[in-house]
Design a protein around this motif. Structure first.
Motif, PDB file in Angstrom:
ATOM      1  N   GLY A 170      -2.106   1.624   7.524  1.00  0.00           N
ATOM      2  CA  GLY A 170      -1.091   0.897   6.772  1.00  0.00           C
ATOM      3  C   GLY A 170       0.234   0.827   7.493  1.00  0.00           C
ATOM      4  N   LEU A 171       0.472   1.743   8.430  1.00  0.00           N
ATOM      5  CA  LEU A 171       1.716   1.784   9.202  1.00  0.00           C
ATOM      6  C   LEU A 171       1.375   2.072  10.654  1.00  0.00           C
ATOM      7  N   THR A 215       0.834  -1.191   0.000  1.00  0.00           N
ATOM      8  CA  THR A 215       0.000   0.000   0.000  1.00  0.00           C
ATOM      9  C   THR A 215       0.877   1.253   0.000  1.00  0.00           C
ATOM     10  N   ALA A 216       0.286   2.388  -0.366  1.00  0.00           N
ATOM     11  CA  ALA A 216       1.056   3.624  -0.557  1.00  0.00           C
ATOM     12  C   ALA A 216       1.803   4.048   0.699  1.00  0.00           C
ATOM     13  N   MET A 217       1.189   3.873   1.881  1.00  0.00           N
ATOM     14  CA  MET A 217       1.840   4.291   3.125  1.00  0.00           C
ATOM     15  C   MET A 217       3.105   3.477   3.404  1.00  0.00           C
ATOM     16  N   ILE A 218       3.066   2.175   3.141  1.00  0.00           N
ATOM     17  CA  ILE A 218       4.246   1.332   3.350  1.00  0.00           C
ATOM     18  C   ILE A 218       5.345   1.737   2.388  1.00  0.00           C
ATOM     19  N   ILE A 219       4.978   2.047   1.149  1.00  0.00           N
ATOM     20  CA  ILE A 219       5.966   2.500   0.160  1.00  0.00           C
ATOM     21  C   ILE A 219       6.614   3.807   0.617  1.00  0.00           C
ATOM     22  N   PRO A 269      -2.592  -2.762  -3.004  1.00  0.00           N
ATOM     23  CA  PRO A 269      -3.690  -3.141  -2.103  1.00  0.00           C
ATOM     24  C   PRO A 269      -4.141  -1.980  -1.220  1.00  0.00           C
ATOM     25  N   ALA A 270      -5.362  -2.089  -0.732  1.00  0.00           N
ATOM     26  CA  ALA A 270      -5.880  -1.089   0.210  1.00  0.00           C
ATOM     27  C   ALA A 270      -5.230  -1.314   1.570  1.00  0.00           C
ATOM     28  N   PRO A 271      -4.956  -0.240   2.324  1.00  0.00           N
ATOM     29  CA  PRO A 271      -4.291  -0.396   3.623  1.00  0.00           C
ATOM     30  C   PRO A 271      -5.237  -0.955   4.670  1.00  0.00           C
ATOM     31  N   LEU A 318      -0.368  -3.918   5.975  1.00  0.00           N
ATOM     32  CA  LEU A 318      -0.081  -3.342   7.288  1.00  0.00           C
ATOM     33  C   LEU A 318       1.362  -3.641   7.672  1.00  0.00           C
ATOM     34  N   LEU A 319       2.070  -2.589   8.077  1.00  0.00           N
ATOM     35  CA  LEU A 319       3.421  -2.716   8.610  1.00  0.00           C
ATOM     36  C   LEU A 319       3.393  -2.237  10.059  1.00  0.00           C
TER      37      LEU A 319
END
Length: 814
Positions: A454-455, A400-404, A448-450, A773-774
């Motif tokens: 997502g973090l 997901t964008a937040m993990i990136i 994918p959707a967070p 999720l991270l």
């Protein structure tokens, strides 16, 4: 008249030509269809036709999918050329990857694309690097010098008997250098200290140096003679490179005399085959191109082998390795000859090298314990970039964008930290990461959707609070959806073992499958552990055997961690202290009592029961006990007719040294790590190449990532450095073409930077395993060493974790 009838009255030659035209047109249309499904970087691979190509890919960019599609399209173009020229060539595409599981995965993907192209699922071969080398060597045994039916394969490690024997022989042959090591920085001549230092040198320092140098030098094609020449450029008091050359030479002599080979000998044997003009033409004429995956993990010799195979003409077989502008003669002499043979001729400038190398230097996490170094793949990328042959795969659909964003921030923060450090350092420092950001895929619904934000960043009170927070989140996630996968990534196996014990009751209560990968992997150590205890039982007064047995007991957490060298230096006083001996501390008493119980069992039990008894003593789990039973059955069958401890030790030693004993497995391969509804506990190293919906990374403390480069207390008499790391840094400096080989202090500093850079890359790999999720945490209190997990202290968080908390404050969970 219909088109069909018209075709039928045409001459046969014309019909054949029309059929070929139709086949080519249909194939081109199908190639175009596959190409349209690929992302930009993958399309560049699919467009490859000849020559070298470097592909630098970020985590989750679809390297294996892109390579499989490009391989199938390259094979299709061979069919197309054959149809157009009416000449059929039996040359094949060779695909090389790092592990057997990866090889099986990419093979199935290539077959899938060939099926889409309506082509036979042939025309290619997939190997690991060592499998490819062995294949070449075994086809030409007269040239390779390997008669496989008479040879035994080993993996050299610090505890291997060849390493130990090489150390003993070197000590006998070089008393001056050994006495200099024994003196260290200062020595008052006290007998007990002399015995302790002897134990440390013979069982730790010199085996570690030998193992490191053999891996580094041999995998780079460097001979003991070359090491001795390099040692003349250094001025350290211990003559470290000279000692290293002597140990390396003794090891090689032992290998030759006992008909053993290691994995590097496979590569060298293949290169010996390719020295021969006729054999080289035969091998090259079977190959039209070579595709390599995980190229950042290749050693110089492995890269050279692929370059020779990928050379398009008979004159292109003999490239010499260029290391930063300095040409190194790579030693490829046969095992039976100490003199290197002449290298093959240099390549012709007109010779195309059809080599596609795919990798990510930012995921190079093996360079501190293998000769692989990201510098080689980076140089290949730079060379290809200058000629417009560099493809970049920077779009990733895994996370997901937040993990990136978090992964990109970690990369930039570490590089900026190193840039600032480089300005104040006198030692050359390179940044750990290449400047390549991950970008989400432009198409909708690919990333994918967070889950939540997502973090999630946590700072628990201690490691027990960590378990509470982690288990609560796991239960929440699996209660909501059991079709997802989750993993806890740890830095070392001891963390995983402790965490598995803490999480087991909670997972059982909520019907969550808990899989500890380290527990499964430990089964492969059963023969080594049993052998160590049996050798002690056979010769309890041997300092080496006593120390090896104590190390096993410490590792299994049966006795407390303590100074084993002090115990092993005086075996009789440790095992049977006299009435005038000083009282033993409680940890020593526990260790002594357990060792005496092993000796008593040796006297009281029949020999065929001793392995099973030792397995129970070591508190093996069900799978480990099954492995021990399998081992016992094999050994007892092997020694039938000569039932003695000596025969049992000989059989066990052969099993351990040959690396042929397979543990009992109850599941499938890597797919078992990523099952839905399962919480997997796995080390960061082993997690590379895998991914999960939810990834948990606890225990992010500075003493582990990036870690502190420290000298073990028992070897500090040599100085504030370790011989093996200094030798590694000196060898790499020479290989990389630096102007001069660094002396001890700058070499030690370079070794520190190498270790720190790799630890940050390891964290980057761990972070990019997550899809939705991270979850990351750094407890305020944690053990300094995980051999004593209950001894909690205030621990500083990993610097990257602290920076993430500042940057992503909205993701901090209080």
């Amino acid at each position: 008249m219909s088109d069909t009838n018209i075709t039928q009255i045409l001459p046969t030659s014309v019909q054949t030509e029309l059929s070929q035209i139709s086949f080519v047109a249909s194939l081109q249309a199908k190639i175009a269809e596959i190409r349209q499904t690929l992302r930009p970087g993958q399309q560049q691979m699919a467009d490859w036709r000849s020559g070298p190509l470097a592909v630098s890919a970020v985590p989750g960019a679809g390297k294996s999918t892109g390579m499989a599609a490009a391989a199938a399209i390259a094979i299709a173009r061979q069919y197309q050329q054959a149809a157009e020229s009416a000449k059929y060539s039996r040359r094949q595409l060779v695909v090389v990857t790092f592990t057997r599981s990866a090889a099986a995965n990419i093979k199935s993907k290539i077959r899938y694309y060939l099926k889409q192209l309506s082509l036979p699922q042939t025309g290619f071969a997939v190997y690991t690097l060592h499998g490819l080398a062995l294949n070449i060597a075994s086809r030409h045994p007269d040239l390779s010098g390997l008669e496989l039916e008479n040879l035994t394969l080993i993996t050299p490690n610090q505890s291997h008997r060849f390493i130990r024997t090489a150390v003993e022989q070197w000590i006998n042959n070089h008393p001056r250098l050994y006495l200099r090591l024994l003196e260290g920085q200062q020595f008052d001549g006290e007998e007990t200290e002399r015995l302790r230092r002897q134990s440390v040198l013979r069982t730790e320092v010199l085996p570690d140096l030998a193992t490191t140098v053999i891996h580094e030098a041999k995998s780079s094609g460097i001979s003991p003679t070359q090491l001795r020449e390099w040692s003349q450029q250094t001025t350290d008091a211990y003559e470290i490179l000279s000692i290293a050359a002597g140990l390396y030479e003794q090891y090689q002599n032992l290998m030759r005399s006992r008909d053993f080979i290691d994995y590097d000998d496979m590569i060298l044997a293949a290169l010996r085959v390719l020295e021969n003009n006729s054999a080289r033409r035969i091998e090259q004429n079977q190959v039209f191109a070579v595709f390599e995956d995980e190229a950042q993990d290749s050693s110089p010799l492995q890269t050279r082998l692929l370059e020779i195979l990928a050379a398009g003409s008979q004159e292109a077989g003999g490239r010499r390795q260029e290391a930063g502008g300095r040409r190194q003669e790579l030693i490829i002499s046969p095992p039976s000859s100490p003199t290197p043979s002449s290298p093959p001729p240099p390549p012709s400038p007109q010779s195309p090298i059809n080599l596609v190398r795919v990798g990510d230097p930012n995921q190079a996490i093996n360079s501190t314990f293998t000769p692989a170094d990201p510098i080689y793949f980076r140089e290949f990328c730079q060379d290809c970039d200058r000629s417009g042959r560099l493809a970049t795969m920077d779009q990733a659909g895994r996370s997901t964008a937040m993990i990136i964003k978090a992964a990109n921030f970690a990369l930039e923060w570490v590089n900026s930290f190193y840039s600032a450090k480089r300005q104040s350092s006198h030692t050359p420092i390179s940044t750990p990461f290449s400047l390549q950001k991950i970008r989400p895929v432009n198409l909708t619904d690919i990333n994918p959707a967070p889950m939540g934000r997502g973090l999630e960043l946590h700072t628990p009170r201690d490691i027990f609070h960590t378990v509470q927070l982690l288990s609560k989140r796991v239960v929440e996630l699996f209660t909501e959806d059991m079709t997802k996968s989750a993993a806890v990534l740890v830095r070392e196996n001891r963390q995983g073992r402790w965490l598995a014990e803490a999480l087991a009751p909670i997972c059982k209560e909520h019907n969550i499958t808990l899989f500890d990968v380290g527990e499964s992997d430990r089964r492969s150590h059963v023969p080594q552990e049993i052998l160590a205890l049996l050798q002690f039982c056979d010769r309890p007064h041997s300092p080496d055997y006593l120390k090896a047995a104590l190390e096993v007991l410490v590792q299994r957490q049966l006795i407390p961690t303590q100074d084993l060298n002090a115990l092993a230096s005086l075996p009789e006083e440790f095992l049977y202290p006299g009435p005038l001996a000083a009282p033993q501390p409680e940890p020593v008493q526990k260790a002594s009592h357990l060792c005496r119980s092993l000796l008593r069992a040796r006297l009281e039990l029949p020999l065929y029961q001793i392995i099973s008894f030792l397995a129970l003593t070591l508190n093996y789990d069900q799978a480990e006990l099954a492995t021990a039973d399998k081992l016992s059955e094999r050994v007892n069958k092997q020694i039938a007719g000569s039932n003695s401890m000596g025969a049992m030790l000989s059989a066990l030693s052969e099993i351990v040294s040959s690396e042929r004993f397979e543990p009992v497995e109850t599941d499938d391969a890597e797919a078992r790590y990523t099952r839905n509804g399962q919480l997997t506990i796995i080390t960061m190293h082993k997690a590379k190449g895998l991914d999960w919906n939810y990834v948990f990374i606890p225990f992010l403390h500075e003493n582990l990532i990036p870690g502190r480069f420290w000298v073990p207390p028992q070897s500090q008499f040599l100085g504030e450095f370790t011989l093996s790391e200094v030798a590694r840094a000196q060898i790499r400096a020479a290989l990389h073409g630096e102007n001069e080989i660094p002396q001890v202090t700058p070499a030690w500093e370079q070794a520190k930077h190498l270790k720190t850079a790799e630890e940050y890359r390891l964290l980057y790999v761990a972070m990019t395993r997550a899809k939705q999720l991270l979850w990351m945490s750094a407890a305020q209190k944690a053990p300094f060493t995980w051999s004593k997990p209950d001894n909690l202290q205030e621990q500083a968080p990993c610097p990257v974790f602290s920076a993430l908390k500042r940057q992503f404050s909205e993701c901090v969970v209080s």
